[in-house]
Design an enzyme around this catalytic site. Structure first.
Site, PDB file in Angstrom:
ATOM      1  N   ASP A 166       1.560   6.261   5.660  1.00 36.19           N
ATOM      2  CA  ASP A 166       0.582   5.349   5.067  1.00 36.19           C
ATOM      3  C   ASP A 166       1.100   4.695   3.773  1.00 36.19           C
ATOM      4  O   ASP A 166       0.371   3.958   3.116  1.00 36.19           O
ATOM      5  CB  ASP A 166      -0.739   6.092   4.823  1.00 36.19           C
TER       6      ASP A 166
ATOM      7  N   ARG B  57      -7.811  -0.403   1.001  1.00 35.23           N
ATOM      8  CA  ARG B  57      -8.381  -1.609   0.364  1.00 35.23           C
ATOM      9  C   ARG B  57      -8.795  -1.331  -1.068  1.00 35.23           C
ATOM     10  O   ARG B  57      -8.801  -2.226  -1.899  1.00 35.23           O
ATOM     11  CB  ARG B  57      -9.533  -2.141   1.225  1.00 35.23           C
TER      12      ARG B  57
ATOM     13  N   GLU C 158      -9.484   3.768   2.199  1.00 43.46           N
ATOM     14  CA  GLU C 158      -8.971   3.883   0.833  1.00 43.46           C
ATOM     15  C   GLU C 158      -7.929   2.816   0.504  1.00 43.46           C
ATOM     16  O   GLU C 158      -7.749   2.474  -0.669  1.00 43.46           O
ATOM     17  CB  GLU C 158      -8.382   5.280   0.612  1.00 43.46           C
TER      18      GLU C 158
ATOM     19  N   LYS D 267       0.845  -1.206   0.000  1.00 46.22           N
ATOM     20  CA  LYS D 267       0.000   0.000   0.000  1.00 46.22           C
ATOM     21  C   LYS D 267       0.876   1.251   0.000  1.00 46.22           C
ATOM     22  O   LYS D 267       1.686   1.440   0.902  1.00 46.22           O
ATOM     23  CB  LYS D 267      -0.913  -0.001   1.236  1.00 46.22           C
TER      24      LYS D 267
ATOM     25  N   ASP E  81     -12.192   7.167   3.850  1.00 48.02           N
ATOM     26  CA  ASP E  81     -10.971   6.912   4.628  1.00 48.02           C
ATOM     27  C   ASP E  81     -10.576   5.429   4.591  1.00 48.02           C
ATOM     28  O   ASP E  81      -9.487   5.065   5.011  1.00 48.02           O
ATOM     29  CB  ASP E  81     -11.186   7.376   6.082  1.00 48.02           C
TER      30      ASP E  81
ATOM     31  N   LYS F 258     -10.070  12.905   8.322  1.00 54.74           N
ATOM     32  CA  LYS F 258      -9.567  12.478   9.631  1.00 54.74           C
ATOM     33  C   LYS F 258      -9.494  13.672  10.580  1.00 54.74           C
ATOM     34  O   LYS F 258      -9.361  14.812  10.128  1.00 54.74           O
ATOM     35  CB  LYS F 258      -8.147  11.912   9.469  1.00 54.74           C
TER      36      LYS F 258
ATOM     37  N   ASP G 168      -2.593  10.229   3.789  1.00 50.73           N
ATOM     38  CA  ASP G 168      -3.989   9.830   3.959  1.00 50.73           C
ATOM     39  C   ASP G 168      -4.712  10.846   4.834  1.00 50.73           C
ATOM     40  O   ASP G 168      -4.659  10.775   6.058  1.00 50.73           O
ATOM     41  CB  ASP G 168      -4.054   8.430   4.588  1.00 50.73           C
TER      42      ASP G 168
HETATM   43  N1  BES Z   1      -4.232   4.456   6.966  1.00 49.23           N
HETATM   44  C1  BES Z   1      -5.388   4.230   7.752  1.00 49.23           C
HETATM   45  C2  BES Z   1      -5.163   3.218   8.861  1.00 49.23           C
HETATM   46  C3  BES Z   1      -4.380   3.714  10.055  1.00 49.23           C
HETATM   47  C4  BES Z   1      -4.954   4.573  10.948  1.00 49.23           C
HETATM   48  C5  BES Z   1      -3.140   3.224  10.295  1.00 49.23           C
HETATM   49  C6  BES Z   1      -4.249   4.987  12.055  1.00 49.23           C
HETATM   50  C7  BES Z   1      -2.438   3.613  11.407  1.00 49.23           C
HETATM   51  C8  BES Z   1      -2.971   4.496  12.280  1.00 49.23           C
HETATM   52  C9  BES Z   1      -6.516   3.695   6.865  1.00 49.23           C
HETATM   53  O1  BES Z   1      -6.547   4.182   5.578  1.00 49.23           O
HETATM   54  C10 BES Z   1      -7.796   4.097   7.521  1.00 49.23           C
HETATM   55  O2  BES Z   1      -8.039   5.262   7.600  1.00 49.23           O
HETATM   56  N2  BES Z   1      -8.569   3.125   7.977  1.00 49.23           N
HETATM   57  C11 BES Z   1      -9.786   3.394   8.633  1.00 49.23           C
HETATM   58  C12 BES Z   1     -10.795   2.397   8.165  1.00 49.23           C
HETATM   59  C13 BES Z   1     -12.188   2.696   8.615  1.00 49.23           C
HETATM   60  C14 BES Z   1     -12.695   3.947   7.944  1.00 49.23           C
HETATM   61  C15 BES Z   1     -13.074   1.521   8.288  1.00 49.23           C
HETATM   62  C16 BES Z   1      -9.536   3.236  10.135  1.00 49.23           C
HETATM   63  O3  BES Z   1      -8.817   2.352  10.536  1.00 49.23           O
HETATM   64  O4  BES Z   1     -10.073   4.072  10.876  1.00 49.23           O
HETATM   65 ZN    ZN Z   2      -4.787   4.763   4.791  1.00 52.53          ZN
HETATM   66 MN    MN Z   3      -7.613   5.988   5.448  1.00 53.40          MN
END
Ligand code: BES
Ligand code: ZN
Ligand code: MN
Length: 493
Positions: A287, A350, A348, A264, A346, A276, A269
């Site tokens: 990210d 996947r 994104e 990825k 968010d 966020k 992000d």
């Molecule tokens: N890059 C983030 C995951 C992340 C968040 C990694 C904080 C490390 C620390 C990912 O793209 C994301 O935002 N995931 C969301 C998914 C949710 C919207 C289902 C998450 O984990 O909040």
């Molecule tokens: Zn992300």
């Molecule tokens: Mn995200």
């Protein structure tokens, strides 16, 4: 930091500092005992006098006037047998102390300490990695470089003549690994206004030149013609053009099925329209650490000259809000033909991974492993010690778990049962891109599993392990050690 092996009697080696392990009031190993005998029992007396703390990792520097100018005693604590964790502490303490010395070369006898279920090769790897970890700096953006703690620039490893060839091979392989780890760290730490998708593509091109790899970079137009609607939906809101990087290392016959690593590469992000919160958002420059680990692993694999084929695929984008960004509610068609309702922009990672995973089918892979800072939920589940491992292929999962344990870069297998698939049902499309708060890292893996039916696949969620927050903020270079170990074992080297 340089490393070499030394086969002459340690008490006769001229060195700035000799490192000696100690436990239970005694020097561990014949080399340390010989040094003690040669210097009138100066080490033994200091130990008996209680000058060395008994705590594991405690250290005492003693001036000597023999061929060794100093001895660094390192305590193994009172655990017997000595555990891996304790040995890691000892190695970290030794290199920390060495950094305080004015200059010169050190001689290590640390590996004379016995470690439960571990042999010389593991102990040497451990010390080299600890020294490289301590020597790592990221100063590309500092106007003044910190030159403290650069005293000792080389470590000699004292080994028996019979072990020298194997020890040299271990040192060389570990140096290659650490070069890969450092590349992954550098990319992770590079700020998001510099480390863009185009920057990752340029890095891949440069790596291809220096390491004789094949590189191919697809732009948005090409991705459109391939039908990568999910990946492009993430890129839409950004001024930075997306890239799909393919980097190929051929170490085996052209017909041998490759191991494919998919990383990825979200270079920043923001969350997109599902923005966020502001706190710690800077950390979302990390990210792209999955992508960085793929580049680092390919660098290491090429330097190690592994006899197998490895392909890195990196979907890379920036996730931004804006007038051209995707909205919650948008439905897109992935390259696989499956449609996705984007309920949260968010989620994104996947979306870019699913198209890269479909693209990987054409390589007829032996196995595909994707590596992603995918979910905050994985950080909640496992913290910073284990990466999350998801796979419905038990053999592949076992191989990766083992590689994690061997390399000191562990992962923990999580469930991937079909029961969880229900959470990503959509009333309007084939699936939704989020599955609610419960088991967030599992439903993310379930989403990916729908694009990986044609090959053996595993997913590593490195959201908790790829970087450290707080005062020591910085990329960890993980899981390059795990991936490299997995590939070394596959290559039988
Ligand atoms: N890059 C983030 C995951 C992340 C968040 C990694 C904080 C490390 C620390 C990912 O793209 C994301 O935002 N995931 C969301 C998914 C949710 C919207 C289902 C998450 O984990 O909040
Ligand atoms: Zn992300
Ligand atoms: Mn995200």
């Amino acid at each position: 930091m340089q490393f070499s092996t030394k086969t002459s009697a340690p008490e006769r080696v001229k060195t700035a500092c000799v490192i000696v392990p100690v436990q239970g009031g005694k020097i561990l190993g014949a080399g340390g005992a010989a040094i003690d005998a040669a210097c009138g029992k100066k080490l033994g007396k200091a130990i008996t006098a209680g000058d060395l703390d008994k705590k594991a990792g405690a250290a005492l520097l003693l001036p000597l006037d023999g061929p060794a100018a100093r001895a660094l005693l390192v305590s193994a604590g009172d655990e017997s047998p000595i555990t891996e964790r304790t040995y890691r502490k000892m190695a970290a303490a030794a290199v920390r102390e060495l950094r305080q010395l004015p200059s010169g070369e050190a001689l290590s006898l640390l590996h004379e300490a016995p470690v439960a279920n571990r042999e010389l090769d593991w102990k040497l790897r451990c010390l080299v990695m600890a020294a490289r970890e301590a020597a790592y700096r990221f100063e590309a953006f500092k106007s003044k470089k910190d030159d403290s703690g650069r005293g000792v620039t080389a470590i000699q490893l004292s080994v028996a003549a019979a072990d020298a060839a194997a020890a040299n091979a271990v040192v060389e392989q570990t140096q290659a690994l650490c070069d890969g780890v450092d590349l992954a760290k550098d990319l992770g730490n590079t700020p998001p206004n510099v480390c863009t998708p185009s920057y990752l593509a340029d890095t891949a091109r440069a790596l291809a030149r220096t390491h004789k790899l094949k590189v191919d970079v697809l732009d948005a137009r090409k991705m459109e013609s391939l039908g990568m609607g999910a990946l492009l939906a993430v890129a839409k809101g950004s001024a930075q053009p997306p890239k799909l990087i393919t980097l190929t290392y051929q170490g085996a016959g052209a017909k041998a099925a490759p191991v494919v690593l998919v990383g990825k590469g979200v270079t920043f992000d923001t969350g997109g329209i599902s923005l966020k919160p502001a706190a710690d958002m800077d950390e979302m420059k990390y990210d792209m650490c999955g992508a960085a680990s793929v580049l680092g692993t390919l660098r290491a694999v090429a330097d190690m000259k592994l006899k197998l084929n490895v392909v890195g695929i990196i979907p890379t984008v920036e996730n931004m809000p804006g007038g051209t960004a995707s909205r919650p509610g948008d439905i897109v068609t992935s390259m696989s033909g499956q449609t996705i309702e984007i309920l949260n922009t968010d989620a994104e990672g996947r979306l870019i991974l699913c198209d890269a995973l479909t693209y990987a089918e054409r390589l007829k892979p032996a196995a595909v492993i994707d590596i992603a800072t995918l979910t905050g939920a994985c950080v909640i589940a496992l913290g910073a010690h284990h990466s999350g491992l998801f796979s419905s292929n038990d053999a592949l999962a076992d191989e990766l778990s083992r590689a994690g344990r061997e390399s000191g870069d562990p992962c923990w297998r999580m469930p991937l049962d079909d029961e969880y698939q229900d959470q990503i049902k959509s009333p309007f499309a084939d699936m939704a891109n989020v599955g609610g708060r419960a088991a967030g890292s599992v439903t993310a893996a379930c989403f990916l599993s729908r694009f990986t039916k044609k090959y053996a696949w595993a997913h590593l969620d490195i959201a908790g392990t790829a970087w450290r927050s707080g005062a020591n903020k910085g990329s960890s270079g993980r899981p390059v050690p795990l991936l490299a170990r997995f590939l070394i074992d596959r290559a039988g080297q």
